[in-house]
Design a protein around this motif. Sequence first.
Motif, PDB file in Angstrom:
ATOM      1  N   UNK A   6       0.829  -1.206   0.000  1.00 19.26           N
ATOM      2  CA  UNK A   6       0.000   0.000   0.000  1.00 19.26           C
ATOM      3  C   UNK A   6       0.865   1.259   0.000  1.00 19.26           C
ATOM      4  N   UNK A   7       1.868   1.302   0.852  1.00 24.05           N
ATOM      5  CA  UNK A   7       2.758   2.468   0.915  1.00 24.05           C
ATOM      6  C   UNK A   7       3.454   2.698  -0.420  1.00 24.05           C
ATOM      7  N   UNK A  61       3.816   5.769  -3.233  1.00 24.14           N
ATOM      8  CA  UNK A  61       5.059   6.353  -3.759  1.00 24.14           C
ATOM      9  C   UNK A  61       5.019   6.357  -5.288  1.00 24.14           C
ATOM     10  N   UNK A  62       4.614   5.235  -5.868  1.00 26.53           N
ATOM     11  CA  UNK A  62       4.559   5.147  -7.329  1.00 26.53           C
ATOM     12  C   UNK A  62       3.485   6.080  -7.899  1.00 26.53           C
ATOM     13  N   UNK A  63       2.377   6.220  -7.187  1.00 23.28           N
ATOM     14  CA  UNK A  63       1.344   7.163  -7.636  1.00 23.28           C
ATOM     15  C   UNK A  63       1.900   8.587  -7.634  1.00 23.28           C
ATOM     16  N   UNK A  64       2.614   8.946  -6.577  1.00 20.24           N
ATOM     17  CA  UNK A  64       3.232  10.271  -6.479  1.00 20.24           C
ATOM     18  C   UNK A  64       4.130  10.514  -7.699  1.00 20.24           C
ATOM     19  N   UNK A  65       4.978   9.546  -8.011  1.00 18.26           N
ATOM     20  CA  UNK A  65       5.871   9.694  -9.160  1.00 18.26           C
ATOM     21  C   UNK A  65       5.085   9.735 -10.467  1.00 18.26           C
ATOM     22  N   UNK A  66       4.071   8.878 -10.585  1.00 16.11           N
ATOM     23  CA  UNK A  66       3.272   8.840 -11.817  1.00 16.11           C
ATOM     24  C   UNK A  66       2.520  10.146 -12.035  1.00 16.11           C
ATOM     25  N   UNK A  67       1.984  10.738 -10.980  1.00 20.62           N
ATOM     26  CA  UNK A  67       1.274  12.013 -11.114  1.00 20.62           C
ATOM     27  C   UNK A  67       2.193  13.117 -11.607  1.00 20.62           C
ATOM     28  N   UNK A  68       3.491  12.933 -11.455  1.00 22.89           N
ATOM     29  CA  UNK A  68       4.471  13.913 -11.914  1.00 22.89           C
ATOM     30  C   UNK A  68       5.159  13.450 -13.203  1.00 22.89           C
ATOM     31  N   UNK A  69       4.626  12.384 -13.809  1.00 18.95           N
ATOM     32  CA  UNK A  69       5.169  11.890 -15.070  1.00 18.95           C
ATOM     33  C   UNK A  69       6.564  11.316 -14.960  1.00 18.95           C
ATOM     34  N   UNK A  78      -0.012   3.550 -15.523  1.00 19.31           N
ATOM     35  CA  UNK A  78      -0.046   3.163 -14.117  1.00 19.31           C
ATOM     36  C   UNK A  78      -1.276   3.753 -13.426  1.00 19.31           C
ATOM     37  N   UNK A  79      -1.519   5.037 -13.654  1.00 18.61           N
ATOM     38  CA  UNK A  79      -2.640   5.714 -12.976  1.00 18.61           C
ATOM     39  C   UNK A  79      -3.993   5.220 -13.462  1.00 18.61           C
ATOM     40  N   UNK A  80      -4.131   4.971 -14.752  1.00 22.98           N
ATOM     41  CA  UNK A  80      -5.449   4.637 -15.299  1.00 22.98           C
ATOM     42  C   UNK A  80      -5.737   3.143 -15.357  1.00 22.98           C
ATOM     43  N   UNK A  81      -4.695   2.322 -15.429  1.00 27.54           N
ATOM     44  CA  UNK A  81      -4.922   0.879 -15.609  1.00 27.54           C
ATOM     45  C   UNK A  81      -4.323   0.036 -14.479  1.00 27.54           C
ATOM     46  N   UNK A  82      -3.026   0.147 -14.287  1.00 27.24           N
ATOM     47  CA  UNK A  82      -2.310  -0.760 -13.379  1.00 27.24           C
ATOM     48  C   UNK A  82      -2.676  -0.549 -11.923  1.00 27.24           C
ATOM     49  N   UNK A  83      -2.613   0.686 -11.446  1.00 26.87           N
ATOM     50  CA  UNK A  83      -2.896   0.952 -10.026  1.00 26.87           C
ATOM     51  C   UNK A  83      -4.305   0.522  -9.624  1.00 26.87           C
ATOM     52  N   UNK A  84      -5.347   0.807 -10.435  1.00 34.27           N
ATOM     53  CA  UNK A  84      -6.683   0.321 -10.045  1.00 34.27           C
ATOM     54  C   UNK A  84      -6.778  -1.205  -9.963  1.00 34.27           C
ATOM     55  N   UNK A  85      -6.102  -1.908 -10.858  1.00 34.50           N
ATOM     56  CA  UNK A  85      -6.117  -3.375 -10.799  1.00 34.50           C
ATOM     57  C   UNK A  85      -5.415  -3.883  -9.541  1.00 34.50           C
TER      58      UNK A  85
END
Length: 193
Positions: free
Chosen positions: A57-58, A62-70, A105-112
């Motif tokens: 989860x943590x 971290x990966x979401x943070x990086x993904x939101x910044x491309x 990651x944001x639209x496909x991978x993270x939700x799965x």
Amino acid sequence: MLIPGPMFFGGATASIAANRPGLPSDMLTPQPHSEESFLDTNDIALALSGGGVRAVTFHCGVLRYLAERGQLERIKYISTVSGASLLIGLIFHHSRMVWPSSKAYLTHTAPLIREVISQQDLQRYSIARLLFKPQNWRYLLSRANVVAQGICELWGITETLGDLPHSPEWSINGTTAETGKRFRFKLAQLGDY
């Protein structure tokens, strides 16, 4: 936030200087870096820890943070243990064995992955397989085999190290129980050292 070397030590630099007189002074003086300039000028290497579902989860955060910044496209090296290794395996599995772009990651991978970790309990599944399937009783003291079965059956992961892409370079780390030495799995090598 990613913090460049000397900035991490903050007030400890005087102590380091006293213990290492030959160290160049510019290595001991914190250099000002903005988050943006650091992310714009360097490849990214991730070292992700273990800790079960809490680690997963943590690290998703971290990966979401990086993904939101491309920034996921700039990740060149990943080093993991335990729960973080499960997460990276899930990422590759749900991204067809390629490292996802930030958008993917944001639209496909993270939700799965969110669905997998919130709706499928690998630990409970593995314990049930261990207790209620007599053929697994031989693994009573070695749960890794039962967890591996759960990863295949519950999560549908059947890929192998040979299916990994060359980039980012992923190092899965563990410890050899018999020797206490570090054991590492990578695309082209594995072993203790």
